[in-house]
Design a protein around this motif. Structure first.
Motif, PDB file in Angstrom:
ATOM      1  N   ASN A 136       3.986  -2.371   6.781  1.00  0.00           N
ATOM      2  CA  ASN A 136       4.647  -1.643   7.873  1.00  0.00           C
ATOM      3  C   ASN A 136       3.751  -0.639   8.585  1.00  0.00           C
ATOM      4  O   ASN A 136       4.056  -0.249   9.717  1.00  0.00           O
ATOM      5  CB  ASN A 136       5.873  -0.897   7.324  1.00  0.00           C
ATOM      6  CG  ASN A 136       6.936  -1.826   6.790  1.00  0.00           C
ATOM      7  OD1 ASN A 136       7.754  -2.337   7.540  1.00  0.00           O
ATOM      8  ND2 ASN A 136       6.920  -2.059   5.488  1.00  0.00           N
ATOM      9  N   TYR A 137       2.648  -0.224   7.947  1.00  0.00           N
ATOM     10  CA  TYR A 137       1.821   0.835   8.519  1.00  0.00           C
ATOM     11  C   TYR A 137       0.346   0.467   8.438  1.00  0.00           C
ATOM     12  O   TYR A 137      -0.090  -0.281   7.558  1.00  0.00           O
ATOM     13  CB  TYR A 137       2.078   2.167   7.798  1.00  0.00           C
ATOM     14  CG  TYR A 137       3.508   2.621   7.910  1.00  0.00           C
ATOM     15  CD1 TYR A 137       3.975   3.233   9.068  1.00  0.00           C
ATOM     16  CD2 TYR A 137       4.415   2.414   6.863  1.00  0.00           C
ATOM     17  CE1 TYR A 137       5.300   3.630   9.185  1.00  0.00           C
ATOM     18  CE2 TYR A 137       5.728   2.810   6.968  1.00  0.00           C
ATOM     19  CZ  TYR A 137       6.166   3.416   8.138  1.00  0.00           C
ATOM     20  OH  TYR A 137       7.483   3.799   8.249  1.00  0.00           O
ATOM     21  N   ALA A 138      -0.417   1.022   9.382  1.00  0.00           N
ATOM     22  CA  ALA A 138      -1.862   0.787   9.419  1.00  0.00           C
ATOM     23  C   ALA A 138      -2.548   1.631   8.357  1.00  0.00           C
ATOM     24  O   ALA A 138      -2.021   2.660   7.909  1.00  0.00           O
ATOM     25  CB  ALA A 138      -2.412   1.131  10.800  1.00  0.00           C
ATOM     26  N   THR A 139      -3.750   1.217   7.973  1.00  0.00           N
ATOM     27  CA  THR A 139      -4.483   1.938   6.923  1.00  0.00           C
ATOM     28  C   THR A 139      -4.786   3.379   7.330  1.00  0.00           C
ATOM     29  O   THR A 139      -4.898   4.237   6.463  1.00  0.00           O
ATOM     30  CB  THR A 139      -5.795   1.220   6.592  1.00  0.00           C
ATOM     31  OG1 THR A 139      -6.555   1.035   7.802  1.00  0.00           O
ATOM     32  CG2 THR A 139      -5.534  -0.128   5.953  1.00  0.00           C
ATOM     33  N   ARG A 140      -4.908   3.656   8.624  1.00  0.00           N
ATOM     34  CA  ARG A 140      -5.206   5.028   9.060  1.00  0.00           C
ATOM     35  C   ARG A 140      -4.057   5.984   8.747  1.00  0.00           C
ATOM     36  O   ARG A 140      -4.240   7.202   8.768  1.00  0.00           O
ATOM     37  CB  ARG A 140      -5.509   5.059  10.555  1.00  0.00           C
ATOM     38  CG  ARG A 140      -4.329   4.724  11.441  1.00  0.00           C
ATOM     39  CD  ARG A 140      -4.684   4.836  12.935  1.00  0.00           C
ATOM     40  NE  ARG A 140      -3.544   4.505  13.777  1.00  0.00           N
ATOM     41  CZ  ARG A 140      -3.226   3.268  14.165  1.00  0.00           C
ATOM     42  NH1 ARG A 140      -3.984   2.249  13.764  1.00  0.00           N
ATOM     43  NH2 ARG A 140      -2.175   3.042  14.935  1.00  0.00           N
ATOM     44  N   GLU A 141      -2.868   5.437   8.460  1.00  0.00           N
ATOM     45  CA  GLU A 141      -1.715   6.274   8.111  1.00  0.00           C
ATOM     46  C   GLU A 141      -1.534   6.402   6.604  1.00  0.00           C
ATOM     47  O   GLU A 141      -0.582   7.036   6.159  1.00  0.00           O
ATOM     48  CB  GLU A 141      -0.439   5.697   8.734  1.00  0.00           C
ATOM     49  CG  GLU A 141      -0.458   5.619  10.243  1.00  0.00           C
ATOM     50  CD  GLU A 141       0.800   4.981  10.798  1.00  0.00           C
ATOM     51  OE1 GLU A 141       1.822   5.691  10.902  1.00  0.00           O
ATOM     52  OE2 GLU A 141       0.767   3.776  11.119  1.00  0.00           O
ATOM     53  N   ILE A 142      -2.432   5.794   5.832  1.00  0.00           N
ATOM     54  CA  ILE A 142      -2.303   5.790   4.371  1.00  0.00           C
ATOM     55  C   ILE A 142      -3.545   6.432   3.764  1.00  0.00           C
ATOM     56  O   ILE A 142      -4.675   6.074   4.117  1.00  0.00           O
ATOM     57  CB  ILE A 142      -2.152   4.348   3.833  1.00  0.00           C
ATOM     58  CG1 ILE A 142      -0.994   3.637   4.556  1.00  0.00           C
ATOM     59  CG2 ILE A 142      -1.919   4.362   2.333  1.00  0.00           C
ATOM     60  CD1 ILE A 142      -0.944   2.145   4.296  1.00  0.00           C
ATOM     61  N   VAL A 143      -3.338   7.379   2.874  1.00  0.00           N
ATOM     62  CA  VAL A 143      -4.457   8.086   2.241  1.00  0.00           C
ATOM     63  C   VAL A 143      -4.978   7.243   1.084  1.00  0.00           C
ATOM     64  O   VAL A 143      -4.205   6.880   0.185  1.00  0.00           O
ATOM     65  CB  VAL A 143      -4.015   9.470   1.744  1.00  0.00           C
ATOM     66  CG1 VAL A 143      -5.183  10.201   1.081  1.00  0.00           C
ATOM     67  CG2 VAL A 143      -3.452  10.297   2.906  1.00  0.00           C
TER      68      VAL A 143
END
Length: 832
Positions: free
Chosen positions: A666-673
């Motif tokens: 659901n989310y791009a890697t830039r939004e995941i730490v």
């Protein structure tokens, strides 16, 4: 005027000239003071001056004073009285003898004088000097003593009506003598000019001097106390909070059907039409926090917010809604800030199912209106058009707060020095590479007090941490996912705490695990070992070439560091019948972009659990393995995967879409730490894939780990638990169930049923603050996280980090006790 001056008044009043008598009818603004006294004839009177609080403006408190219309919209009379008391004390400490405020009745202003008069609710009525009206009266004063003003002369009282301080009754028959007979003073910044006009009226006979004498004597009976009789200091923070609350309490909601506050955010798709100069970004931001299912096209929405702050802009909206063919299938809500006429509101009734109204704007207006729409704050205001709206079948709504709020003034209770201490702790941890970044969120009394992000995703400092970023929360999964689901299934009698595993899991009756109860799994008293390294059991032993897998010493062969003093054989590889570099029907459990596990190996993992050696006795030992069994039970009983059950029952109704498994879907890697650079097993940087090896091998969805979240969405779950199982008007869990599951059961085991608790005998290395109450509960996570809830103090603390970056054996965050030190500051500030 001081009490000493009053004692001389009776003996001097008849010796005064008309000009001097008229002067005594005015409240003097500060600019007109002549030092500290006024001379009338041969008598010196100590002067007094008052502060006019009726007109909104910024001052040292940063929140503007409520306008007259805002003031009158507040239905809570006790609050109004408290507000006046604090306001008077504040300004008298600044040197004023009184304050002029709007009264709780329409078109009335009061002059409050002295500390004792405030507590007794004594006052003198005040009107702005009607200069234009007096000009009209003077022009006709020789003809008659009273004057009937026709409709054509209404412009002469425009200023009075605009200020909403005094408006003549209809029919518009005005007698200046009647005005003088009332208990009032005149107030005007140009009081010298007004005094001259009033004096002229008296000299012309329009106001008999004997009436003036009676009026002056009556006014002098009010004892005016000097400021030095008050308490020395005013609690400015309290006044700021009251001022902020005044705006909250002025918000009014009217609706025809039960629409607001919005409850089921999982079923309503909304669209926002913005018609403000400021674009009201804060409204969009806060609505998105509560309600993540926004659509890009209005045709897809079944709920529309029309946000507006000017009547001319609203009239344009009416023209657009006239051609809206989908209006009948969609709920329309008008969110309006500012004064609105009855005529415009009447037209709006043709298009809107509900109104969220605030009579005056300030810097937090749009945030407050969004919170009001979703029960992030209580609503009790009353529009000046209340009767009109009720006559048109709109019900006025009164609500309590049931979701997280963002009270900006309340946040000031986290004093600057406390925030500085917290910042210092976090920045010191970042500097010493205990973690590259972090999120912090503190909630007190249902309101977000602090929400901050620190540092970067990694030590390369290419991307700063944002409040919306997702962290691998590790074992907080037990609290956020498994804990509420088990409580719900317990209430539905699907799970029996005293039932044994052989009643839920087929074929386990042939093992020594058959008699373990659900209660024992939740209390970590099952006798199961803490951990099984499932991935190492899938190791290709031939790849080691008869060498050991690990060594305590670094060498050319054992050169992959996997722990503080542990090195892995560099030739170690995993079985090709278990793992593949490409996905297929059989290899469908994804661990990384290039690593997939055979679905049948999950059965092998459970086989290892069923055949693990049980410890003698069932004393407390923390174990993830019990949660593998709980997951199998929950999924079997519900005939769904754990993540689907969680989304349907918990996260989506909460509006917590950023609390999920497998975030890369659901989310791009830039939004995941990112977490660890896993050199021993997956041989990649884990960015969006769960760190826990066992959870990864289950496909990223597990009862003990695998959840990703940000602090904001975790707080929604935490607030639901603080609210005794309720959030946003939806009851998820019964209060008595939460009480049952969060209490400590056994001596020697601090834990509740699925939650961690404070240590029974805390020490300096305790995982939570010593000031956490015995009723508190929560969980920590291996990746450097904590969610802690304290019902006794109505307090929640969340800290998220990736302390295992770049390697999991980095224990500095734990050794420095960062999480507990921050929590100590929170308790010292918000509880002590």
């Amino acid at each position: 005027m001081s009490s000493q001056a009053i004692s001389r008044a009776d003996t001097t009043i008849h010796q005064l000239s008309v000009e001097e008598k008229v002067a005594m009818l005015f409240v003097l603004p500060q600019a007109e003071l002549n030092k500290d006294s006024v001379h009338l004839g041969n008598t010196r009177f100590d002067s007094y001056w008052a502060y006019d609080t009726r007109f909104t403006r910024l001052d040292s408190l940063s929140v503007p004073r409520p306008s007259a219309e805002t003031y009158r919209s507040i239905s809570d009379k006790a609050f109004v009285k408290e507000y006046k008391r604090n306001l008077f004390q504040h300004y008298t400490n600044l040197g004023y003898d009184g304050i002029i405020t709007p009264h709780d009745e329409e078109n009335i202003a009061r002059l409050y004088l002295g500390d004792s008069s405030v507590y007794k609710n004594s006052y003198i009525q005040v009107i702005d000097f009607p200069c234009d009206l007096l000009d009209e009266l003077l022009a006709n004063s020789k003809a008659k003593d009273s004057l009937e003003i026709k409709d054509k002369s209404l412009q002469s009282v425009t200023d009075l009506k605009a200020m909403q301080i005094w408006e003549p009754a209809k029919p518009l028959t005005i007698s200046f003598q009647d005005i003088l007979k009332r208990d009032l003073l005149f107030w005007d910044d140009k009081w010298t000019q007004c005094r001259t006009q009033l004096t002229e009226a008296v000299l012309n006979g329009f106001v008999p001097e004997k009436d003036l004498d009676v009026r002056i004597e009556k006014l002098l009976n009010y004892q005016i106390m000097r400021a030095d009789t008050l308490d020395a200091l005013t609690n400015v923070a309290e006044l700021k909070e009251l001022r902020y609350q005044a705006y909250e309490k002025s918000i009014a909601i009217y609706q025809q059907e039960d629409l607001l506050p919005i409850q089921r955010v999982d079923t309503l798709k909304y669209f926002i039409q913005n018609n403000t100069e400021s674009k009201s970004a804060a409204f969009n931001e806060h609505v998105k926090f509560y309600h993540p299912t926004k659509v890009a096209n209005i045709d897809q929405a079944n709920l529309q917010f029309v946000v507006c702050d000017q009547e001319d802009r609203l009239l344009q909206v009416f023209d657009e809604l006239k051609t809206d063919t989908l209006h009948d299938g969609r709920a329309n809500v008008l969110v309006y800030a500012g004064s609105i006429s009855k005529e415009t509101l009447s037209s709006a009734c043709n298009y809107f199912d509900a109104f969220v109204l605030m009579p005056q704007q300030m810097q937090y207006t749009w945030s407050l209106l969004a919170q009001a729409s979703y029960a992030g704050l209580p609503v009790s205001g009353k529009s000046k058009h209340d009767r009109f709206l009720c006559d048109n079948n709109y019900k006025r709504l009164g609500t309590l707060q049931s979701r997280l709020g963002f009270n900006k003034s309340f946040a000031s209770s986290m004093l600057a020095d406390s925030l500085f201490k917290i910042d210092s702790i976090v920045y010191d941890a970042i500097k010493k590479k205990a973690t590259p970044g972090a999120q912090l969120l503190v909630v007190k009394g249902g309101n977000v007090v602090v929400q901050k992000s620190y540092g970067h995703h990694t030590y390369s400092k290419k991307q700063r941490v944002a409040n919306s970023d997702l962290y691998d929360v590790a074992s907080i999964t037990k609290l956020a996912v498994t804990f509420p689901l088990v409580m719900q299934l317990y209430e539905e009698e699907v799970l029996d705490l005293e039932a044994t595993l052989n009643q839920y899991i087929p074929h386990i009756d042939t093992t020594d695990k058959a008699d373990i109860t659900i209660r024992e799994l939740l209390l970590h008293q099952s006798g199961l070992p803490s951990y099984i390294p499932f991935h190492y059991k899938a190791l290709d032993r031939n790849s080691l070439n008869k060498r050991s897998l690990y060594s305590r010493h670094y060498s050319w062969l054992h050169n992959i560091r996997v722990d503080t003093r542990l090195y892995q054989n560099k030739y170690a590889r995993y079985r090709k019948d278990v793992f593949s570099k490409t996905e297929s029907d059989r290899y469908n459990r994804q661990l990384t972009n290039t690593m997939f596990m055979h679905e049948h190996y999950v059965d092998s993992m459970y086989h290892f659990i069923y055949n693990a050696n049980l410890r003698e006795g069932k004393n407390y030992r923390y174990s993830d393995l019990g949660y593998y069994l709980l997951q199998r039970i929950i999924e079997s009983e519900e005939q769904q995967r754990l993540d689907s059950i969680f989304y349907h029952r918990i996260s989506q109704p909460l509006g917590a879409n950023k609390m999920l498994y497998k975030p890369l879907e659901n989310y791009a890697t830039r939004e995941i730490v990112p977490t660890e650079k896993d050199l021993g097993f997956r041989r990649v940087l884990l960015d969006g894939y769960v760190h826990d090896q066992g959870a990864a091998m289950l496909g990223g969805v597990a009862a003990h780990a695998g959840l990703f979240a940000n602090a904001g969405d975790l707080a929604k779950l935490g607030q639901m638990l603080l609210n005794e199982g309720s959030y946003g008007g939806v009851q998820y869990i019964k209060p008595r169930t939460i009480g049952k599951f969060t209490k400590t059961y056994n001596h020697g085991n601090r834990r509740g049923l699925g939650v961690d608790k404070p240590r029974l005998e805390p020490d300096e290395n305790s995982h939570v603050s010593h000031k956490a109450s015995p009723a508190s509960f929560g969980h920590t996570g291996f990746t450097g996280t904590i969610l802690w809830i304290d019902p006794e103090h109505d307090l929640m603390y969340i800290f998220l980090s990736n302390r295992i970056h770049p390697r999991s054996f980095n224990k500095k965050l734990i050794e420095m006790n960062v999480r507990t030190k921050i929590q100590d500051v929170v308790y010292n500030t918000l509880v002590d």
